[in-house]
Each structure stands twice: as C-alpha cells, then as structure tokens.
Design a protein around this motif. Structure first.
Motif, PDB file in Angstrom:
ATOM      1  N   GLY A   1       0.536  -1.349   0.038  1.00 18.50           N
ATOM      2  CA  GLY A   1      -0.116   0.091  -0.064  1.00 18.50           C
ATOM      3  C   GLY A   1       0.777   1.202   0.222  1.00 18.50           C
ATOM      4  N   ILE A   2       1.939   1.141  -0.243  1.00 23.88           N
ATOM      5  CA  ILE A   2       2.939   2.551  -0.371  1.00 23.88           C
ATOM      6  C   ILE A   2       2.742   3.010  -1.892  1.00 23.88           C
ATOM      7  N   GLN A   3       2.899   4.252  -1.934  1.00 25.67           N
ATOM      8  CA  GLN A   3       2.663   5.181  -2.912  1.00 25.67           C
ATOM      9  C   GLN A   3       4.146   5.807  -3.266  1.00 25.67           C
ATOM     10  N   GLN A   4       4.486   5.844  -4.605  1.00 23.39           N
ATOM     11  CA  GLN A   4       5.464   6.354  -5.151  1.00 23.39           C
ATOM     12  C   GLN A   4       5.835   7.656  -4.604  1.00 23.39           C
ATOM     13  N   GLU A   5       4.599   8.548  -4.351  1.00 19.47           N
ATOM     14  CA  GLU A   5       4.907   9.876  -3.961  1.00 19.47           C
ATOM     15  C   GLU A   5       5.198  10.046  -2.451  1.00 19.47           C
ATOM     16  N   LEU A   6       5.294   8.811  -1.496  1.00 20.87           N
ATOM     17  CA  LEU A   6       5.564   8.877  -0.297  1.00 20.87           C
ATOM     18  C   LEU A   6       7.189   8.363  -0.348  1.00 20.87           C
ATOM     19  N   LEU A   7       7.702   7.564  -1.290  1.00 22.68           N
ATOM     20  CA  LEU A   7       9.000   7.253  -1.488  1.00 22.68           C
ATOM     21  C   LEU A   7       9.902   8.571  -2.095  1.00 22.68           C
ATOM     22  N   ALA A   8       9.400   9.219  -2.970  1.00 27.68           N
ATOM     23  CA  ALA A   8      10.187  10.108  -3.793  1.00 27.68           C
ATOM     24  C   ALA A   8      10.965  10.993  -2.834  1.00 27.68           C
ATOM     25  N   PRO A   9      10.203  11.653  -1.866  1.00 22.83           N
ATOM     26  CA  PRO A   9      10.845  12.923  -1.053  1.00 22.83           C
ATOM     27  C   PRO A   9      11.800  12.328  -0.104  1.00 22.83           C
ATOM     28  N   LEU A  10      11.787  11.211   0.181  1.00 24.49           N
ATOM     29  CA  LEU A  10      12.698  10.425   1.137  1.00 24.49           C
ATOM     30  C   LEU A  10      14.218  10.244   0.572  1.00 24.49           C
TER      31      LEU A  10
END
Length: 734
Positions: free
Chosen positions: A56-65
């Motif tokens: 349930g992880i979105q790419q938008e969550l990973l990108a800034p990290l």
C-alpha cells in the motif's frame, strides 16, 4: 578471528536480529520471483523491502525520502510486489541513502500499520509499467470533457432514493450490494439485464443531463442520441463484474462520464488480451464497435488503483492511487430493432435467431448426427448455447469440489502446471494453491466468472486447445467428454489432452455412466426415485453430480406447495411422433406444462450438484439445452424412438440408450415490474413459469472410457474407478 565474529553476533539486539531476518526474506523473494540477486558491493540501485505496491505504499511517499540524499533517476514499483527499487545517478548517493534509511519506518503513526523499510543493493532493476495508451478498438477516451464547475453542478443535482423508494428500486439496490443507483428515461432492470422499451419513466431526462447529451453528440463519435441514463455511486472498495451491455437493449455507443474520482476500468477480449484503462475524473469514455460489442469491461473492487505515476522525474513508473467516492453517469440509446452487429458470439439477438434456425432447419427432431456439421449443430444447440445462458446462476450453485478430484490435485507436485479442460466457474482451480492451474471453457460467460474470481482462464473449444504441445504436467476434464456426440469427436478431445501433456504427465477424466446401479447398490441419482414420482421437479434428469441443485429444487418445491402448473402459448412449434419442440419467437422463454420447483432465478437458468442425503457429489454437468429458447416435451418414460432420433430420458430411471437428451426444468418467477421484457410470458400465466431445456449426453458403459483413452495412443491407464454413477480414468502419457 572466529571467536571475535561470534562475539560480534551476540551483541546484536533483538530488533537488529529481526531486521536482519526481514532483510534476508526480502532478498529471497526478489531472487525467487524476479531472478534478481542482491549485491554485497554497493551499486546505484537500491531494493526497498516492504516498500512496494502490495504494502500500500505510494511512489509519492518514497520520492521525497530518497531525493533528500541525491538525484533519483527512477523509482520502479511492480504490481503485486512487496518491494520497489530506487535508481540513483551516483553510487555514493545510493550508499548515503542506504546507510541513513535502513530500517526507516514508513507511515509512522499515519497508516493502519507502521511499515519498516529494509534496503539492499542490486545490480539490475526490472522494468514494468501499465500501458493505458493502446486502447481496445472502438474505445474513445476524452479527458476533461467537463470542467470542475459543471462536475459540482451535476453531483449536486442528483437526489438519491431513501426508504420510500419503490420495491423495484429497492430490489435493484440490494442486488447491487447497496451500491446507490438511479435511472432516467428508462429504468434498467438488473433482474434481466435489459429495459422495457414500452415503459419510459414519467419524469423523462432532466434538462441538465440533456445538456451533457448535447455535448456528447457534438463530439461526432455517437450516432444515436442517448435516451437512457443510469447513475451509479461507487464507494472506495466497490466495483462491477466484467460484462458486456446487452446487445438487444442498446445501440452502438455506451458512454460513461466519471465524476469525483478516477478509476481503472479493465477491458478483456475473448482471446485473453487484457487492457486496463485509467478513467480520470471528468473524463468521458465512449465504447463503440468492437469495444462495445466484443470486449467485456469491469471494475475490480478495491480501494486503490495501480496507475502510471505523474511524477515528472519518475516517468513511466507506477504508483498506488487511492479511490474516493466516484459517481458514474452511463448514457445509452434504446435499441428498437434486433442487433445485427459483427460479433454474433456475444450477441443475444443473433444467438436467439441461431437457436431457432438450428431447431427449425438442421435438426428439429434432435437426431444423432451423421456428419461433422450435424454434430457441431447438435452440440451448439444442446450444450454450448445453454452454458452461456445459465452461467451466472450455474456459478452460484457450484461450490464444493468432488473429493476424489481434489485428491488427484492434492497429490501433484508443488509447482506443477495443471490444465482444467471445461473448468466451468473454476471451482477446481483453487483446490491446491501450490499448483499453477489454468482453466478453459467453451462458455465465455463462465470464463468471465473465473476471471472475476481471480482465476486464470480462457475461452476455448476442447477439440482445439490453444496450448503448446507437451507444456502441462497434469490435466483434469470433469463432465466434458460425454457432451461430444460422435466417437471421433470424443477421441479428438482426449487426443488434445494427451497432446498438451508432458511425457509422464497424468490426466483425470470423469463421464456419466450407463450403470447407475453397481454391486446391488444404487447411485444417488436413482435413490431419490420415490421423491421424483411425487415431485415432478425431479424430472429434471440431473446427473448424479448435478444432484445438489435437484435437492435444492425439491426443498423449494416442498416449501412452495408444489404449485406451478400452467399451459403456455407459443407462436410456432415443430413436432414428431415422439417429442414436441416449441419455439417462442418473442424475447420470452417458452414454458413447459409441468409442476416444477427449481430455485428462483431472474435471467439465467441453473446448474448444480449434490445428493439426496445432503452429501456433496461431483458436478457431472447439468448443462441445459436449447440456450435461450425453451423446448417443451411430454412427460413420461424414456421415449422409444426409431432410427437415430434421440430419446428424452425420464429422470431417476435406468438408461435405455447411450445417446439421449436429458431434460432440465427451470422455474421462472413472474416479473412484477410493469412492462418488463418478460411481460408477454407473464401475461399468459398468472403463476410461475416452467422452462424445459434439453442437454445431449453420451453415457458410457463399463470399460468404454478406458478404451477411449488407450485408442488415442501414447497413453497408459494408471487407474479406473466408479464414483457415484460416473466412470473415471486416470491415465499417463508415455
């Protein structure tokens, strides 16, 4: 040195040990499923364990990290995987991210569960994306068809039915599992998947929606002006099964306007092609030609969709987009004449005409075929057409696998590739999850049901399997071979199974037996003969594997007082001295004058399994004949016929001939809706209607199935047995 290493391991905390195990597991999954090994040497590519779409992880969550530690070239997320990949431009940036984000907790305190990332280096990254650009032929997608202001106005104009709704509206909502629905122009009857063309709704089409229709016509893609509108409201997690809008009900263009939320609509072709199409908010999709008549479309019930990412620096990647409340406006034009499209295999209008023609011209007395052409017509009329007509209710009544079939599947080695030839609704496809099981069936509607249940299945004739030779480890073929009407066609069906088997592969075949009494013990099919004398529903003649539905019908008959005797009127009939075939030229189904108590249905007929004592038995088919048109026949004993005329079997009696027609009576409830498509039929009868279908069977005598399996060559019979009125063979390919 060894002692020092051992001392170092002891210093690991419990959390660190758990993290190491998790990291090792993610590395193992990657190697197992994608063939990608992790690297001890740092690279530009990072594996993110627990950071996939499956979590349930979105790419938008990973990108800034990960961008915080350097320039990211790509984030790759794979459908159905619990991991993803980050590709850096420089190795030192990847090392920095690896060291700082190892064990980082995603959604800390924000999601339903906290998710901890485990990072590893890899030397390569798989490519995967959803291609929404190659649309099915005839499908037109117009984004931003309306603006946000009109979208709000349309949503605010919709008033939903409350507790004071009509019984018909309440019934429709219940059948849709409480999804809210509203109609304008004409009401769509979910009980029949049709509309009443002679009964328009009194309020007509609201002016605001009329303006939208004007804009639709201005596109030039629609020829017939829509005069029917169905409004559906989908909550997150709701969907709609794969389907094709009824050909006889609506003209060429099916038009849908999406309001409030995006959704991924999935289109499926009979040849197995599958194309997901993203419908953004305020977009208009127009299905014409092949997309309207041949491709099925549906929406998988889930709370989010895997879609192409809109992030500019991760172009081509995927992300998970949550759904919100979506309102769909479906515009259609009522069809006034029978459909004459180029896709007769999916067309109810043309299927009706084909059935009538087959009965009237080719084989009015249902005789044994003397040629390949006659055999094909007999099977099309008395096997294939019926399966597509009864598919939905057939699936509703088919659940528990036969024990000895399940035993065969459970003994196969894990990872074996198994083909279920004639899979029906797929009830054997999920018996052993360690196998890779694929099904095929002649009925497209049954295949659609299999896919809806997340099984792998495709449409195919058992005489020509589109499968590579020597490509499967095992086959099952349950209640299929006895529906082929010549010895040559039965041999061809077995030859196809042998062809696709690997050397040493095994197959299990079930067929209905002539011998319904063995070792002085009657099969369950004969045991209930007393009940069948009292309750005429038993004249359905279900095979022993079909018994469960008969028992359900018996119980229904007892509850309903066994009262549904009516004599139908028909437009035309064809008869001989032994049987009478009656064809109603209208859209209604011709009824039979019999006391019948089948389980209730709205559109399709039924097929099932079971025993008189409530024990589960195999589903050796209940495939009703004549498809959409009923066949009325006299009641009585097995009909003695001359020449090659097929006798009509009386249920619960011994067989007198190997080739026969087995009747199945179906009770159709009176439709209480005004002007429904079945009003011509209900006007004739005040009570429930009985429709009689006939299906062709060749019942096998002892030893016949073994000879059939051996005569095709390259086979060795491993075992044969008798199972509740059925002959069964397990054979091995040499």
């Amino acid at each position: 040195m060894a002692s020092a290493e051992s001392q170092e391991k002891k210093k690991l905390s419990k959390a660190e040990k758990k993290a190491a195990r998790k990291q090792a597991k993610s590395q193992h999954l990657l190697l197992k499923h994608d063939g990608i090994a992790t690297s001890e040497t740092p690279t530009k590519f990072l594996l993110i364990g627990n950071g996939g779409l499956l979590n349930g992880i979105q790419q938008e969550l990973l990108a800034p990290l990960f961008k915080h530690y350097g320039q990211v070239e790509e984030i790759v997320m794979l459908p159905g995987k619990p991991y993803s990949f980050v590709c850096y431009r420089e190795i030192d940036r990847a090392i920095k991210a690896h060291d700082n984000l190892q064990g980082y907790v995603l959604r800390d305190g924000l999601g339903p569960t906290n998710i901890r990332m485990y990072l590893s280096y890899v030397t390569q990254v798989p490519k995967n994306s959803i291609n929404c650009e190659n649309l099915p032929a005839g499908l037109i997608l117009i984004e931003d068809f309306i603006d946000q202001s009109l979208e709000r106005e349309l949503l605010e104009s919709i008033t939903w039915e409350d507790g004071s709704a009509t019984c018909e509206s309440q019934s429709a909502q219940q059948s849709l599992k409480h999804r809210r629905v509203k109609h304008h122009g004409y009401e769509f009857l979910y009980s029949t998947n049709n509309i009443d063309k002679d009964n328009p709704m009194p309020d007509g089409m609201p002016a605001l929606f009329g303006q939208v229709i004007d804009d639709i016509m201005a596109t030039g893609h629609v020829q017939c002006r829509p005069d029917q509108l169905t409004i559906n409201q989908y909550q997150p997690g709701q969907g709609i099964p794969p389907h094709i809008d009824t050909h006889s009900a609506f003209e060429d263009a099916i038009i849908a306007l999406s309001l409030g939320s995006q959704v991924l609509m999935e289109f499926s072709h009979p040849d197995g092609r599958h194309i997901p199409v993203l419908l953004p908010p305020r977009s208009l999709v127009i299905m014409t030609g092949e997309a309207r008549y041949l491709w099925s479309h549906g929406i998988t019930p889930r709370k989010g969709d895997i879609v192409p990412s809109a992030t500019t620096d991760t172009k081509g990647g995927l992300t998970l987009m949550p759904r919100s409340v979506r309102t769909s406006l479906t515009f259609r034009a009522i069809r006034r004449e029978p459909c004459k499209c180029d896709y007769p295999s999916r067309c109810d209008s043309q299927q009706n005409q084909t059935i009538v023609k087959a009965i009237q011209e080719h084989n009015p007395s249902a005789s044994l075929p003397t040629s390949e052409q006659e055999a094909a017509v007999l099977e099309q009329t008395h096997v294939h057409q019926v399966y597509d007509r009864i598919a939905e209710h057939f699936s509703d009544t088919r659940h528990k696998p036969w024990p000895r079939v399940a035993e065969f599947l459970n003994k196969l080695a894990p990872g074996s590739v198994v083909m279920d030839v004639g899979c029906g609704n797929g009830k054997y496809l999920g018996v052993n999850r360690s196998l890779y099981t694929i099904g095929c069936d002649r009925s497209q509607h049954l295949v659609d049901i299999c896919r809806q249940r997340q099984f792998q299945a495709f449409t195919s004739d058992a005489l020509e399997l589109p499968v590579r030779s020597a490509s499967v480890d095992a086959c099952i073929c349950i209640a299929v071979i006895h529906h082929f009407s010549t010895q040559a066609r039965r041999e061809k069906a077995v030859q196809e199974i042998v062809r696709i088997l690997n050397s040493g592969g095994q197959a299990l075949i079930y067929v209905w037996a002539v011998e319904q009494e063995r070792n002085k013990k009657k099969s369950n099919y004969l045991k209930d003969s007393k009940t069948s004398d009292k309750v005429q529903i038993a004249n359905n003649g279900a095979t022993d594997c079909e018994q469960e539905a008969v028992d359900t019908n018996l119980e229904t008959e007892r509850r309903n007082g066994n009262a549904c005797l009516q004599k139908p009127e028909t437009d035309s009939s064809i008869s001989n001295q032994n049987s009478k075939v009656t064809v109603n030229e209208s859209h209604s189904i011709t009824a039979s004058p019999s006391n019948v108590g089948c389980s209730d249905t709205s559109q399709d007929c039924c097929k099932s399994k079971g025993t008189a004592d409530g024990k589960d038995v195999p589903d050796i088919e209940r495939r009703n004949e004549v498809g959409e048109k009923g066949v009325r026949v006299p009641q009585g004993n097995n009909l003695q016929t001359t020449d090659t005329t097929l006798p009509i079997h009386k249920n619960r009696t011994q067989f007198v001939q190997p080739d026969l027609l087995v009747p199945w009576h179906l009770k159709i409830k009176k439709d209480t809706g005004q002007g429904s498509p079945s009003k011509d039929l209900t006007a004739q009868n005040e009570a429930a209607q009985s429709v009689v279908y006939h299906r062709y069977y060749h019942v096998f005598k002892e030893g016949e199935l073994e000879k059939l399996c051996l005569c095709v060559g390259d086979t060795e019979v491993v075992s044969s047995y008798y199972d509740q009125g059925n002959w069964c063979v397990v054979f091995k390919k040499k």
